[in-house]
Write an enzyme that holds these catalytic residues in place. Structure first.
Site, PDB file in Angstrom:
ATOM      1  N   LYS A   1       0.862  -1.192   0.000  1.00 46.95           N
ATOM      2  CA  LYS A   1       0.000   0.000   0.000  1.00 46.95           C
ATOM      3  C   LYS A   1       0.895   1.237   0.000  1.00 46.95           C
ATOM      4  CE  LYS A   1      -1.490   2.888   2.729  1.00 46.95           C
ATOM      5  NZ  LYS A   1      -1.508   4.124   1.924  1.00 46.95           N
TER       6      LYS A   1
ATOM      7  N   PRO B   1      -5.408   8.311   3.417  1.00 48.18           N
ATOM      8  CA  PRO B   1      -4.110   7.795   3.871  1.00 48.18           C
ATOM      9  C   PRO B   1      -4.230   6.662   4.881  1.00 48.18           C
ATOM     10  CG  PRO B   1      -4.543   9.976   4.797  1.00 48.18           C
ATOM     11  CD  PRO B   1      -5.636   9.702   3.799  1.00 48.18           C
TER      12      PRO B   1
ATOM     13  N   GLU C   1       9.870   1.146  10.532  1.00 50.45           N
ATOM     14  CA  GLU C   1      10.979   2.073  10.224  1.00 50.45           C
ATOM     15  C   GLU C   1      10.395   3.477  10.343  1.00 50.45           C
ATOM     16  OE1 GLU C   1      14.026   1.515   9.720  1.00 50.45           O
ATOM     17  OE2 GLU C   1      14.145  -0.604   9.210  1.00 50.45           O
TER      18      GLU C   1
ATOM     19  N   CYS D   1      14.540  10.287   6.321  1.00 53.04           N
ATOM     20  CA  CYS D   1      14.432   9.969   7.743  1.00 53.04           C
ATOM     21  C   CYS D   1      15.799   9.991   8.429  1.00 53.04           C
ATOM     22  CB  CYS D   1      13.800   8.601   7.895  1.00 53.04           C
ATOM     23  SG  CYS D   1      14.615   7.374   6.870  1.00 53.04           S
TER      24      CYS D   1
ATOM     25  N   GLU E   1      10.741  16.048  14.402  1.00 55.37           N
ATOM     26  CA  GLU E   1      11.174  15.835  13.021  1.00 55.37           C
ATOM     27  C   GLU E   1      10.451  16.833  12.114  1.00 55.37           C
ATOM     28  OE1 GLU E   1       9.812  12.277  11.005  1.00 55.37           O
ATOM     29  OE2 GLU E   1      11.861  11.894  10.359  1.00 55.37           O
TER      30      GLU E   1
END
Ligand code: NAD
Length: 490
Positions: free
Chosen positions: A184, A219, A261, A294, A393
């Protein structure tokens, strides 16, 4: 005006390229031009259900999971198909992800197709069975065989920043291990996913149901269904820590294996003996692909004793960052993925100013670009590690410079983060840099410019940067279960 880029609008379910049953589609938008470049099937519950049923059947009822030789052949076909279609893939990743052309010669396209070759050759030597030898258990002597077996049905949920790299880093090992897969992709980069379905259909003998690709403009809906469905054995997720935690919670009632992750806020420590002329310019790498990586080193730790020298060189280096049109090979930085991300980055920049950091470079929307979701390369100095811009982040082209007192202080600041994905240490002494590297709680570290990223190197994070590792043998083994079999020996 470059030619229009074409992508695959259909999902791939049970060996068929299909539209959504509802007939709905959603637009794919080029973030550099803000133009619609095509449409994609807007699937939902029904398509997710069909993909799960197909993947389950393919795993349970075919020989896919046991036939190592056939799988290797299929992966080789996949790699050949990707290689043949490489130029189209390159155009797609530039158009839908805003990836700079120069990056497509590396991790946004070419090198990740090559890296599939590592997986196929590793399959040849992988020890699927090991004998631990004879053990005497209450007078009963037995040999113990350790069998490695496919984990089952894998749902691979991926983000938009390095779509092809992340998709292939999941699909290659998962299929190689004998799993069936439902991919996906993120709604912002659907073509990098749907095109893989088409390549699988047109170029490989992968049996129907073994590999599926489903797309949606929502999403969350498909990801939630995949995480909750008991027929899915493993979720392999790359994305934000917030969504990763939600997926983990949704998968928890079924005690489903979850491999995550997630985000990062990595520190680049410049020790006081480092060659600033060499290391400071490379700190601008944080702006590559507009900082949408990332493992970017978004906190630069400078020794207080050489702070102003470092800041001066950084400003010079930021002035030299080439950015703009991603199709121009000179540019290392294109746009942010969408208007939401652009606004999010701009909000962080405002927050940085409000909390007292010094905006030393950039900080706004570039004036020379007429369209696209761009933000200028941005440099904050005098950042305290407690500020929001040092803790969260940003996922944009923003570097935070933090002064430190001595090596212990640098290690303390670097580790003072909920994340632990990557990092760097630079020193005139490799020994000293390695000693600092040992003390960092993070999954990957570049010492004196050394690069750790490679198909055989396990990649992943400590702390809230994730659970498990992608790539390398360790990444492959995420998709395996272990069965121990005892057989009597005389
Ligand atoms: P995201 O978490 O918003 O989305 C990732 C994927 O999850 C997408 O496919 C999305 O559609 C899906 N999703 C979103 N909400 C969901 C929900 N509630 N339930 C189920 N699925 C849902 O991440 P993003 O914005 O696409 O990507 C950026 C993030 O990814 C950054 O935080 C970045 O650090 C992280 N990332 C991590 C790595 C890594 O290897 N550690 C690599 C690349 C990106």
């Amino acid at each position: 005006m470059p030619d229009a880029v074409h992508g695959e609008s259909r999902m791939y379910i049970d060996g068929q390229l299909v539209d959504a049953n509802s007939g709905k589609q959603f637009p794919n938008i080029n973030p550099a031009t803000e133009e619609i470049i095509g449409q994609v099937a807007d699937g939902g519950r029904e398509e997710t259900e069909r993909a799960i049923a197909a993947a389950r059947r393919a795993f349970d009822e075919t020989s896919w999971s046991h036939n190592h030789k056939f799988r290797k052949k299929c992966l080789e076909q996949l790699r050949e198909g990707l290689t043949k279609e490489k130029e189209l893939l390159r155009q797609q990743v530039i158009a839908e992800a805003g990836a700079p052309l120069q990056l497509t010669y590396g991790p946004q396209c070419d090198s990740v197709i090559n890296d599939l070759g590592w997986v196929t050759s590793m399959l040849e030597s992988y020890p699927w069975e090991q004998n631990l030898g004879t053990h005497n258990f209450f007078g009963l002597k037995s040999d113990r065989l350790v069998w490695k077996e496919a984990a089952g049905v894998v749902a691979a949920i991926t983000p938009w920043n390095y779509p092809l790299q992340i998709e292939l880093a999941k699909i290659g090992p998962a299929l190689g291990a004998g799993c069936s897969v439902i991919l996906k992709p993120a709604p912002d980069t659907p073509w990098c996913g749907t095109f893989l379905g088409r390549i699988a259909q047109e170029h490989t003998d992968i049996p129907p149901g073994v590999f599926n690709v489903i797309t949606s403009s929502d999403p969350a809906e498909m990801g939630t269904l995949l995480a909750e469905d008991p027929r899915v054995d493993l979720i392999s997720f790359t994305g934000s820590t917030t969504v990763g935690a939600q997926i983990m919670a949704k998968a928890a009632p079924g005690i489903k294996k979850v491999f995550l992750e997630l985000g990062g806020k990595s520190a680049n420590i410049i020790l006081d003996d480092a060659d600033f002329d060499r290391v400071i310019p490379s700190a601008t790498m944080v702006c590559i692909h507009a900082g949408q990586g990332c493992a970017m080193q978004t906190r630069l730790l400078l020794p207080r004793s050489r702070y102003s020298e470092g800041v001066e060189k950084l400003i010079d280096a930021f002035e030299n960052i080439k950015y703009g049109d991603p199709t121009d090979v000179q540019n290392s930085m294109g746009p942010l993925i969408n208007a939401t991300q652009q606004n999010r980055v701009l909000r962080y920049i405002e927050k940085g100013k409000q909390e007292g950091a010094t905006l030393a470079f950039g900080g706004g929307i570039p004036k020379h670009l007429e369209c696209g979701y761009f933000v200028e390369p941005t440099l904050f100095t005098d950042v305290d590690n407690s500020m929001t811009i040092a803790r969260e982040e940003i996922f944009g082209p923003v570097l935070c410079v933090i002064p430190y007192e001595d090596d212990d202080d640098a290690v303390r600041i670097a580790n003072d983060s909920i994340y632990g994905l990557s990092g760097a240490v630079n020193s005139a002494s490799q020994e000293r840099a390695l000693a600092v590297a040992h003390r960092l709680r993070t999954g990957t570290i570049g010492v004196n410019g050394g690069m750790w990223f490679s198909p055989d190197a396990p990649f992943g994070g400590y702390k809230q940067s994730g659970v498990g590792r992608e790539m390398g043998v360790q990444g492959f083994e995420e998709y395996l279960e272990t069965k121990v079999v005892g057989i009597p020996t005389p």
